[in-house]
Write an enzyme that holds these catalytic residues in place. Structure first.
Site, PDB file in Angstrom:
ATOM      1  N   ASP A 204      29.471   0.040 -10.020  1.00 27.00           N
ATOM      2  CA  ASP A 204      29.180  -1.102 -10.881  1.00 27.00           C
ATOM      3  C   ASP A 204      28.198  -2.081 -10.230  1.00 27.00           C
ATOM      4  O   ASP A 204      28.201  -3.264 -10.522  1.00 27.00           O
ATOM      5  CB  ASP A 204      30.476  -1.822 -11.274  1.00 27.00           C
ATOM      6  CG  ASP A 204      31.228  -2.357 -10.070  1.00 27.00           C
ATOM      7  OD1 ASP A 204      30.810  -2.066  -8.933  1.00 27.00           O
ATOM      8  OD2 ASP A 204      32.225  -3.069 -10.268  1.00 27.00           O
TER       9      ASP A 204
ATOM     10  N   HIS B 163       5.431  10.039   3.192  1.00 23.52           N
ATOM     11  CA  HIS B 163       6.306   9.010   2.642  1.00 23.52           C
ATOM     12  C   HIS B 163       7.652   9.035   3.346  1.00 23.52           C
ATOM     13  O   HIS B 163       8.710   9.165   2.725  1.00 23.52           O
ATOM     14  CB  HIS B 163       6.448   9.161   1.119  1.00 23.52           C
ATOM     15  CG  HIS B 163       5.239   8.681   0.380  1.00 23.52           C
ATOM     16  ND1 HIS B 163       5.034   8.903  -0.956  1.00 23.52           N
ATOM     17  CD2 HIS B 163       4.156   7.979   0.785  1.00 23.52           C
ATOM     18  CE1 HIS B 163       3.884   8.360  -1.328  1.00 23.52           C
ATOM     19  NE2 HIS B 163       3.331   7.805  -0.276  1.00 23.52           N
TER      20      HIS B 163
ATOM     21  N   ASP C   1       3.465   1.536   7.202  1.00 22.67           N
ATOM     22  CA  ASP C   1       2.837   1.350   5.893  1.00 22.67           C
ATOM     23  C   ASP C   1       3.769   0.423   5.127  1.00 22.67           C
ATOM     24  O   ASP C   1       4.825   0.849   4.638  1.00 22.67           O
ATOM     25  CB  ASP C   1       2.688   2.712   5.195  1.00 22.67           C
ATOM     26  CG  ASP C   1       1.977   2.613   3.848  1.00 22.67           C
ATOM     27  OD1 ASP C   1       1.888   1.506   3.294  1.00 22.67           O
ATOM     28  OD2 ASP C   1       1.534   3.669   3.347  1.00 22.67           O
TER      29      ASP C   1
ATOM     30  N   ASP D  47      -0.716  -3.544   0.282  1.00 25.40           N
ATOM     31  CA  ASP D  47      -0.409  -2.186   0.754  1.00 25.40           C
ATOM     32  C   ASP D  47      -1.219  -1.957   2.031  1.00 25.40           C
ATOM     33  O   ASP D  47      -2.409  -1.679   1.962  1.00 25.40           O
ATOM     34  CB  ASP D  47      -0.807  -1.197  -0.360  1.00 25.40           C
ATOM     35  CG  ASP D  47      -0.462   0.247  -0.025  1.00 25.40           C
ATOM     36  OD1 ASP D  47       0.173   0.501   1.003  1.00 25.40           O
ATOM     37  OD2 ASP D  47      -0.847   1.129  -0.834  1.00 25.40           O
TER      38      ASP D  47
ATOM     39  N   HIS E  90      -4.144  13.682   1.204  1.00 20.31           N
ATOM     40  CA  HIS E  90      -3.919  12.680   0.147  1.00 20.31           C
ATOM     41  C   HIS E  90      -5.233  12.018  -0.246  1.00 20.31           C
ATOM     42  O   HIS E  90      -6.278  12.286   0.354  1.00 20.31           O
ATOM     43  CB  HIS E  90      -2.885  11.645   0.592  1.00 20.31           C
ATOM     44  CG  HIS E  90      -3.236  10.896   1.840  1.00 20.31           C
ATOM     45  ND1 HIS E  90      -4.223   9.946   1.894  1.00 20.31           N
ATOM     46  CD2 HIS E  90      -2.723  10.969   3.092  1.00 20.31           C
ATOM     47  CE1 HIS E  90      -4.287   9.442   3.112  1.00 20.31           C
ATOM     48  NE2 HIS E  90      -3.401  10.062   3.875  1.00 20.31           N
TER      49      HIS E  90
ATOM     50  N   HIS F  33      -6.255   4.061  -3.963  1.00 22.84           N
ATOM     51  CA  HIS F  33      -5.812   3.955  -5.362  1.00 22.84           C
ATOM     52  C   HIS F  33      -5.995   2.521  -5.809  1.00 22.84           C
ATOM     53  O   HIS F  33      -6.176   1.621  -4.988  1.00 22.84           O
ATOM     54  CB  HIS F  33      -4.335   4.370  -5.457  1.00 22.84           C
ATOM     55  CG  HIS F  33      -3.462   3.722  -4.412  1.00 22.84           C
ATOM     56  ND1 HIS F  33      -2.937   2.466  -4.557  1.00 22.84           N
ATOM     57  CD2 HIS F  33      -3.070   4.137  -3.172  1.00 22.84           C
ATOM     58  CE1 HIS F  33      -2.235   2.150  -3.471  1.00 22.84           C
ATOM     59  NE2 HIS F  33      -2.303   3.137  -2.603  1.00 22.84           N
TER      60      HIS F  33
ATOM     61  N   HIS G 107       0.649   1.663  -6.934  1.00 19.34           N
ATOM     62  CA  HIS G 107      -0.328   2.613  -7.485  1.00 19.34           C
ATOM     63  C   HIS G 107      -0.605   2.112  -8.899  1.00 19.34           C
ATOM     64  O   HIS G 107       0.113   2.445  -9.836  1.00 19.34           O
ATOM     65  CB  HIS G 107       0.224   4.048  -7.477  1.00 19.34           C
ATOM     66  CG  HIS G 107       0.543   4.522  -6.085  1.00 19.34           C
ATOM     67  ND1 HIS G 107       1.487   5.467  -5.800  1.00 19.34           N
ATOM     68  CD2 HIS G 107       0.022   4.165  -4.889  1.00 19.34           C
ATOM     69  CE1 HIS G 107       1.535   5.665  -4.487  1.00 19.34           C
ATOM     70  NE2 HIS G 107       0.658   4.882  -3.914  1.00 19.34           N
TER      71      HIS G 107
ATOM     72  N   GLU H 163      -7.539   4.172   2.607  1.00 19.51           N
ATOM     73  CA  GLU H 163      -6.484   4.608   3.515  1.00 19.51           C
ATOM     74  C   GLU H 163      -6.620   6.060   3.988  1.00 19.51           C
ATOM     75  O   GLU H 163      -5.739   6.885   3.733  1.00 19.51           O
ATOM     76  CB  GLU H 163      -5.117   4.421   2.855  1.00 19.51           C
ATOM     77  CG  GLU H 163      -4.998   4.984   1.440  1.00 19.51           C
ATOM     78  CD  GLU H 163      -3.603   4.806   0.862  1.00 19.51           C
ATOM     79  OE1 GLU H 163      -2.634   5.200   1.527  1.00 19.51           O
ATOM     80  OE2 GLU H 163      -3.487   4.280  -0.250  1.00 19.51           O
TER      81      GLU H 163
ATOM     82  N   TYR I 219      -3.083  13.874  10.050  1.00 14.04           N
ATOM     83  CA  TYR I 219      -1.680  14.155  10.388  1.00 14.04           C
ATOM     84  C   TYR I 219      -1.611  15.553  10.975  1.00 14.04           C
ATOM     85  O   TYR I 219      -1.866  16.529  10.268  1.00 14.04           O
ATOM     86  CB  TYR I 219      -0.796  14.048   9.133  1.00 14.04           C
ATOM     87  CG  TYR I 219      -1.119  12.813   8.320  1.00 14.04           C
ATOM     88  CD1 TYR I 219      -0.490  11.597   8.573  1.00 14.04           C
ATOM     89  CD2 TYR I 219      -2.114  12.860   7.330  1.00 14.04           C
ATOM     90  CE1 TYR I 219      -0.820  10.451   7.846  1.00 14.04           C
ATOM     91  CE2 TYR I 219      -2.455  11.730   6.608  1.00 14.04           C
ATOM     92  CZ  TYR I 219      -1.814  10.523   6.862  1.00 14.04           C
ATOM     93  OH  TYR I 219      -2.160   9.397   6.151  1.00 14.04           O
TER      94      TYR I 219
ATOM     95  N   ARG J  23      -2.811   6.689  10.074  1.00 15.31           N
ATOM     96  CA  ARG J  23      -3.393   6.219   8.805  1.00 15.31           C
ATOM     97  C   ARG J  23      -3.748   4.753   9.000  1.00 15.31           C
ATOM     98  O   ARG J  23      -3.019   4.017   9.693  1.00 15.31           O
ATOM     99  CB  ARG J  23      -2.409   6.391   7.638  1.00 15.31           C
ATOM    100  CG  ARG J  23      -2.968   5.891   6.314  1.00 15.31           C
ATOM    101  CD  ARG J  23      -2.185   6.388   5.077  1.00 15.31           C
ATOM    102  NE  ARG J  23      -0.840   5.884   4.970  1.00 15.31           N
ATOM    103  CZ  ARG J  23       0.258   6.599   5.203  1.00 15.31           C
ATOM    104  NH1 ARG J  23       0.180   7.865   5.567  1.00 15.31           N
ATOM    105  NH2 ARG J  23       1.470   6.065   5.077  1.00 15.31           N
TER     106      ARG J  23
ATOM    107  N   GLU K 295      -4.987   1.465   6.577  1.00 19.20           N
ATOM    108  CA  GLU K 295      -5.114   1.121   5.149  1.00 19.20           C
ATOM    109  C   GLU K 295      -5.337  -0.370   4.941  1.00 19.20           C
ATOM    110  O   GLU K 295      -4.596  -1.196   5.459  1.00 19.20           O
ATOM    111  CB  GLU K 295      -3.824   1.554   4.414  1.00 19.20           C
ATOM    112  CG  GLU K 295      -3.786   1.155   2.952  1.00 19.20           C
ATOM    113  CD  GLU K 295      -2.584   1.722   2.208  1.00 19.20           C
ATOM    114  OE1 GLU K 295      -1.536   1.970   2.845  1.00 19.20           O
ATOM    115  OE2 GLU K 295      -2.698   1.917   0.978  1.00 19.20           O
TER     116      GLU K 295
END
Ligand code: GLY
Ligand code: MN
Ligand code: MN
Length: 455
Positions: free
Chosen positions: A31, A234, A251, A262, A341, A345, A352, A378, A382, A400, A402
């Site tokens: 709940d 991610h 990130d 971002d 990737h 974006h 996004h 970005e 890897y 990365r 960004e």
């Protein structure tokens, strides 16, 4: 009337009506609910931040903007929080009229009857879908000869997406603030990270900082990956210890007045890049800077992706990760092994963000950048820890970098430039010798924000 709503109305067809629903609370377990986040389109059009509301927009009516909202209810408000109610919807959110949401099903028929077109997006709110389908079933089956239900249903997503693509002055202000807050949180992480800390501690100190500075929270689940966790795009578990000699990839972005930032930075846990880490980092940083320069009016979205692929493929060759002719490697898509990737974006109310990357229906004509658009840049590399074909010194490294870039009339503006990305600058901050002013950790005294329609 809010300017976004006015502009939407200008684009609606003659004799049409739009039904735009708010989001609902989502069960987390048993709940309890997840913290509520408004649907971005609804927020954009109305500024209203409560769940279970519906906006009905009927430009041909004397009162074009109707809000159905949760009614005031002392008992419910004691348990679950304040509500604007129908009075607040009119007074604070510019609704021409407002009713209890409980009245909506009974009103639906008269809201739709007599219009040629209905703007409604199916397959997001299943309950509302059913109500609307129920209306059409009833009209068509029983009374089609005398009734006049809308004969055309239009998804408003393309109109709203196109509007949201171009940020106005106020939106840019919010995005700059979201960028500043997150940038400072990244600097704080650079100052605090050390071997033996847990990824989760870094997450909590950054998120506490963002909230302390007025952000509603994070714009998406933070990615805090130490060592080879940085090679998982991610990675959100954020629960592993940070080891001496490893990199940490962060990130993380803040949400301010609904707008996202971002940011990604990758730096050494012990404050000093190894030679191998530096080599990968230099390649990614160089590509990132060139792709930022590319993010200017007139250049196209997909050309930028191709540009990043070309540059990174060259970089991978230089590092000895790929061998062969660049053209061939691109044709065979060999780069996907280490760069899988997009280079960025749209960014806005959603991380996004809304807006189409193509101009045409067949998805062949790429959209050119234009002033007011905000895009991330970005690139990353890897190297899987078990990749036998990569030089061993690079295995398990993920990098990365960004930033968030606003396209302007005369170039672009980096909304997240406050957080450094040069190796020397990062090392100086981590070793406590930076001249850059560190963000203060003193809590700012702030009243909790209440939704008052001030967006
Ligand atoms: N933080 C998700 C992304 O960079 O797209
Ligand atoms: Mn990101
Ligand atoms: Mn991003």
């Amino acid at each position: 009337m809010r300017s976004q709503l006015k502009k939407f109305i200008e684009q609606m067809d003659e004799n049409s009506v739009a039904i735009i629903p708010a989001a609902h609370e989502q069960t987390r377990s048993y709940d309890t609910e997840f913290k509520f986040r408004q649907d971005s389109d609804f927020w954009y059009l109305t500024g209203f931040t409560e769940p279970d509301a519906i906006a009905v927009i009927d430009p041909s009516a004397k009162k074009p903007f109707t809000l159905y909202v949760r009614p005031r209810d002392p008992l419910m408000e004691t348990w679950f929080g304040r509500r604007q109610g129908v009075e607040g919807a009119v007074k604070n959110f510019g609704a021409d009229r407002a009713f209890s949401i409980e009245k909506f099903p009974a009103d639906l028929g008269k809201l739709l009857d007599g219009h040629d077109k209905l703007y409604y997006r199916f397959a997001v709110d299943r309950d509302l879908d059913q109500q609307i389908l129920g209306y059409f079933t009833e009209q068509r089956v029983r009374r089609i000869k005398t009734a006049y239900p809308p004969h055309t249903i239009i998804d408003p997503t393309p109109i709203l997406g196109h509007m949201r693509l171009h940020k106005d002055k106020k939106e840019v202000e919010y995005m700059q603030k979201a960028g500043d807050i997150a940038a400072e949180a990244h600097i704080l992480a650079m100052q605090k990270v050390k071997p033996g800390m847990n990824e989760g501690q870094v997450e909590s100190l950054m998120e506490a900082y963002m909230k302390d500075k007025g952000a509603s929270g994070v714009a998406y689940n933070s990615i805090i990956g130490g060592g080879d966790n940085a090679t998982i795009l991610h990675y959100v578990e954020n629960n592993m210890p940070l080891n001496d000699g490893d990199l940490i990839l962060i990130d993380a972005g803040a949400e301010y007045q609904g707008y996202a930032s971002d940011i990604t930075r990758t730096f050494p846990v012990n404050g000093k890049y190894t030679q191998a880490q530096r080599e990968i980092y230099d390649v990614v940083l160089d590509v990132q800077k060139q792709c930022i320069d590319f993010t200017v009016a007139g250049n196209e979205y997909h050309k930028r992706q191709e540009f990043s692929i070309e540059l990174l493929t060259e970089g991978m060759k230089k590092l000895g990760l790929l061998k062969g002719k660049t053209k061939e490697l691109i044709k065979k898509r060999s780069y996907l092994k280490y760069y899988m990737h997009g280079v960025g974006h749209f960014l806005g109310l959603d991380v996004h963000d809304a807006g189409r990357y193509y101009l045409d229906q067949k998805a062949t004509a790429s959209r050119p950048f234009a002033p007011g658009m905000v895009l991330t840049v970005e690139p990353g590399l890897y190297i899987p820890p078990d990749d036998k074909s990569a030089p061993s010194k690079y295995r398990g490294i993920g990098v990365r970098i960004e930033d968030d870039i606003l396209v302007t009339a005369d170039g672009n503006h980096n909304l997240t430039s406050k957080v450094p990305k040069e190796i020397d600058e990062i090392e100086a901050i981590m070793q406590g010798s930076a001249t850059r002013k560190a963000p203060s950790q003193k809590p700012a005294l702030q009243k909790p924000a209440r939704s008052k329609g001030t967006r």
